[in-house]
Enzyme design. Structure first.
Site, PDB file in Angstrom:
ATOM      1  N   LYS A  13       0.875  -1.216  -0.059  1.00  0.00           N
ATOM      2  CA  LYS A  13      -0.074   0.032   0.191  1.00  0.00           C
ATOM      3  C   LYS A  13       0.971   1.327   0.169  1.00  0.00           C
ATOM      4  O   LYS A  13       0.457   2.203  -0.770  1.00  0.00           O
ATOM      5  CB  LYS A  13      -0.929   0.243   1.039  1.00  0.00           C
ATOM      6  CG  LYS A  13      -2.024  -1.065   1.370  1.00  0.00           C
ATOM      7  CD  LYS A  13      -2.954  -0.969   2.535  1.00  0.00           C
ATOM      8  CE  LYS A  13      -2.274  -0.699   3.801  1.00  0.00           C
ATOM      9  NZ  LYS A  13      -1.635  -2.099   4.590  1.00  0.00           N
ATOM     10  N   ARG A  88      -8.913   0.867  10.197  1.00  0.00           N
ATOM     11  CA  ARG A  88      -8.220  -0.523  10.190  1.00  0.00           C
ATOM     12  C   ARG A  88      -9.573  -1.600  10.835  1.00  0.00           C
ATOM     13  O   ARG A  88      -9.160  -2.698  10.998  1.00  0.00           O
ATOM     14  CB  ARG A  88      -7.373  -0.359  11.227  1.00  0.00           C
ATOM     15  CG  ARG A  88      -5.898  -0.492  11.265  1.00  0.00           C
ATOM     16  CD  ARG A  88      -5.430  -1.007  10.263  1.00  0.00           C
ATOM     17  NE  ARG A  88      -3.890  -1.767  10.197  1.00  0.00           N
ATOM     18  CZ  ARG A  88      -2.529  -1.045  10.062  1.00  0.00           C
ATOM     19  NH1 ARG A  88      -2.945   0.177   9.530  1.00  0.00           N
ATOM     20  NH2 ARG A  88      -1.692  -1.716  10.429  1.00  0.00           N
ATOM     21  N   ARG A 127      12.081  -7.455   5.114  1.00  0.00           N
ATOM     22  CA  ARG A 127      12.008  -6.037   4.884  1.00  0.00           C
ATOM     23  C   ARG A 127      13.231  -5.303   5.680  1.00  0.00           C
ATOM     24  O   ARG A 127      13.043  -5.531   6.913  1.00  0.00           O
ATOM     25  CB  ARG A 127      10.625  -5.339   5.437  1.00  0.00           C
ATOM     26  CG  ARG A 127      10.468  -4.016   5.121  1.00  0.00           C
ATOM     27  CD  ARG A 127       8.971  -3.687   4.691  1.00  0.00           C
ATOM     28  NE  ARG A 127       8.144  -3.572   5.853  1.00  0.00           N
ATOM     29  CZ  ARG A 127       6.870  -3.430   5.990  1.00  0.00           C
ATOM     30  NH1 ARG A 127       6.216  -2.875   4.939  1.00  0.00           N
ATOM     31  NH2 ARG A 127       6.204  -3.373   7.303  1.00  0.00           N
ATOM     32  N   ARG A 160      12.233  -2.997  11.122  1.00  0.00           N
ATOM     33  CA  ARG A 160      11.296  -2.157  11.896  1.00  0.00           C
ATOM     34  C   ARG A 160      10.915  -3.136  13.212  1.00  0.00           C
ATOM     35  O   ARG A 160      10.836  -4.436  13.114  1.00  0.00           O
ATOM     36  CB  ARG A 160       9.859  -2.161  11.173  1.00  0.00           C
ATOM     37  CG  ARG A 160       9.760  -0.775  10.546  1.00  0.00           C
ATOM     38  CD  ARG A 160       8.480  -0.653   9.639  1.00  0.00           C
ATOM     39  NE  ARG A 160       7.412  -1.020  10.273  1.00  0.00           N
ATOM     40  CZ  ARG A 160       6.044  -0.950   9.661  1.00  0.00           C
ATOM     41  NH1 ARG A 160       6.326  -0.229   8.383  1.00  0.00           N
ATOM     42  NH2 ARG A 160       4.972  -1.311   9.996  1.00  0.00           N
ATOM     43  N   ARG A 171       0.330  -9.240  13.583  1.00  0.00           N
ATOM     44  CA  ARG A 171      -0.335  -8.049  12.731  1.00  0.00           C
ATOM     45  C   ARG A 171      -1.314  -8.791  11.456  1.00  0.00           C
ATOM     46  O   ARG A 171      -2.101  -8.159  11.261  1.00  0.00           O
ATOM     47  CB  ARG A 171       0.712  -7.402  12.212  1.00  0.00           C
ATOM     48  CG  ARG A 171       1.304  -6.408  13.383  1.00  0.00           C
ATOM     49  CD  ARG A 171       2.701  -5.811  12.799  1.00  0.00           C
ATOM     50  NE  ARG A 171       2.602  -4.926  11.505  1.00  0.00           N
ATOM     51  CZ  ARG A 171       3.609  -4.853  10.470  1.00  0.00           C
ATOM     52  NH1 ARG A 171       4.611  -5.685  10.698  1.00  0.00           N
ATOM     53  NH2 ARG A 171       3.437  -4.031   9.500  1.00  0.00           N
TER      54      ARG A 171
HETATM   55  P1  AMP Z   1       1.060   0.322   9.437  1.00  0.00           P
HETATM   56  O1  AMP Z   1       2.332   0.809   9.157  1.00  0.00           O
HETATM   57  O2  AMP Z   1      -0.028   0.806   8.848  1.00  0.00           O
HETATM   58  O3  AMP Z   1       1.588  -1.392   9.322  1.00  0.00           O
HETATM   59  O4  AMP Z   1       1.118   0.316  11.096  1.00  0.00           O
HETATM   60  C1  AMP Z   1       1.923  -0.180  11.910  1.00  0.00           C
HETATM   61  C2  AMP Z   1       1.164  -0.415  13.564  1.00  0.00           C
HETATM   62  O5  AMP Z   1       0.699   0.985  13.912  1.00  0.00           O
HETATM   63  C3  AMP Z   1       0.030  -1.270  13.367  1.00  0.00           C
HETATM   64  O6  AMP Z   1       0.514  -2.529  13.532  1.00  0.00           O
HETATM   65  C4  AMP Z   1      -0.871  -0.583  14.602  1.00  0.00           C
HETATM   66  O7  AMP Z   1      -0.074  -1.024  15.959  1.00  0.00           O
HETATM   67  C5  AMP Z   1      -0.662   0.940  14.412  1.00  0.00           C
HETATM   68  N1  AMP Z   1      -1.580   1.538  13.534  1.00  0.00           N
HETATM   69  C6  AMP Z   1      -1.532   1.973  12.386  1.00  0.00           C
HETATM   70  N2  AMP Z   1      -2.813   2.478  11.726  1.00  0.00           N
HETATM   71  C7  AMP Z   1      -3.371   2.229  12.730  1.00  0.00           C
HETATM   72  C8  AMP Z   1      -4.844   2.435  12.700  1.00  0.00           C
HETATM   73  N3  AMP Z   1      -5.417   3.016  11.775  1.00  0.00           N
HETATM   74  N4  AMP Z   1      -5.478   1.903  13.731  1.00  0.00           N
HETATM   75  C9  AMP Z   1      -4.944   1.521  15.073  1.00  0.00           C
HETATM   76  N5  AMP Z   1      -3.722   1.423  14.843  1.00  0.00           N
HETATM   77  C10 AMP Z   1      -2.885   1.538  13.802  1.00  0.00           C
END
Ligand code: AMP
Length: 217
Positions: A13, A88, A127, A160, A171
């Site tokens: 994404k 989410r 990654r 990360r 996740r």
């Molecule tokens: P991402 O980079 O989008 O995979 O987000 C990394 C982490 O940030 C996720 O595993 C969540 O812990 C948190 N996170 C990101 N976006 C959200 C969201 N919309 N709602 C809740 N937690 C989020």
């Protein structure tokens, strides 16, 4: 264009969002990026968020929704935006709809980037990102020439915190349970479109553009 990008962690994404920014001249709003910055800056919000992120769990809706509301009210969002990693879950999607309704707006399209689970696992565990220039590598698919060193700038590569195997599994489970239902949510609203997220990045982008053109015309 007001666009939501849907897809599991590792579906690409973020990569597609970066290309969409250039094409449509609208900002990307990545809640993951906003939260990681808050963690790096050591803000109170960052400290709260980190405990959830390190476990691969979602940060509480109230925190994330507050961040997004504030971001959507900024000037650069007037002509649209790309929401990446938000909403989410169904509660976030419903809140987003009502926040937008209050602004006399609505989403134009939800684009799902589809990738099989076994490929996602490899993409996420492999990654690596450059600390200096942000360039991304993958030890399975696009390894750097020298292990741990960026090809572009000789910077140090890092993984990360939430890309460790156990956290990744969590996740992906959270995605299946809480985020995947949004595909039906947006399909029922008649604004869902999807692309196959496996293959050459440029080819995927061409498909993305073709799909967006049909939806937004
Ligand atoms: P991402 O980079 O989008 O995979 O987000 C990394 C982490 O940030 C996720 O595993 C969540 O812990 C948190 N996170 C990101 N976006 C959200 C969201 N919309 N709602 C809740 N937690 C989020």
């Amino acid at each position: 264009m007001r666009l939501v990008l849907l897809g599991a962690p590792g579906a690409g994404k973020g990569t597609q969002a970066k290309k969409l920014i250039e094409k449509y001249q609208i900002p990307q709003i990545s809640t993951g990026d906003i939260l990681r910055k808050a963690v790096a800056d050591g803000t109170p919000l960052g400290k709260e968020a980190k405990s959830y992120m390190d476990k691969g769990e979602l940060v509480p809706d109230s925190v994330v929704i507050g961040l997004v509301k504030e971001r959507l009210s900024q000037d650069d969002c007037t002509n649209g935006y790309i929401l990446d990693g938000f909403p989410r879950n169904t509660a976030q999607a419903e809140t987003l709809d009502s926040v937008l309704a209050d602004m006399n707006a609505s989403l134009d399209v939800a684009l799902s980037v589809d990738v099989d689970m076994d490929i996602l696992m490899k993409r996420l565990t492999g990654r690596r990102t450059c600390k200096s220039c942000g360039q991304m590598f993958n030890v399975h698919f696009s390894a750097p020439k020298k292990e741990g060193i960026c090809d572009k700038c000789d910077g140090e590569l890092y993984q990360r915190d939430d890309d460790q195997e156990e956290t990744i599994k969590k996740r992906l489970d959270v995605y299946e349970e809480q985020t995947a239902p949004l595909i039906d949510y947006y399909s029922n609203k008649g604004i869902l479109t999807s692309v196959n997220g496996v293959g050459n990045m440029e080819d995927i982008f061409k498909e993305v553009i073709a799909k967006l053109d049909t939806v937004t015309k």
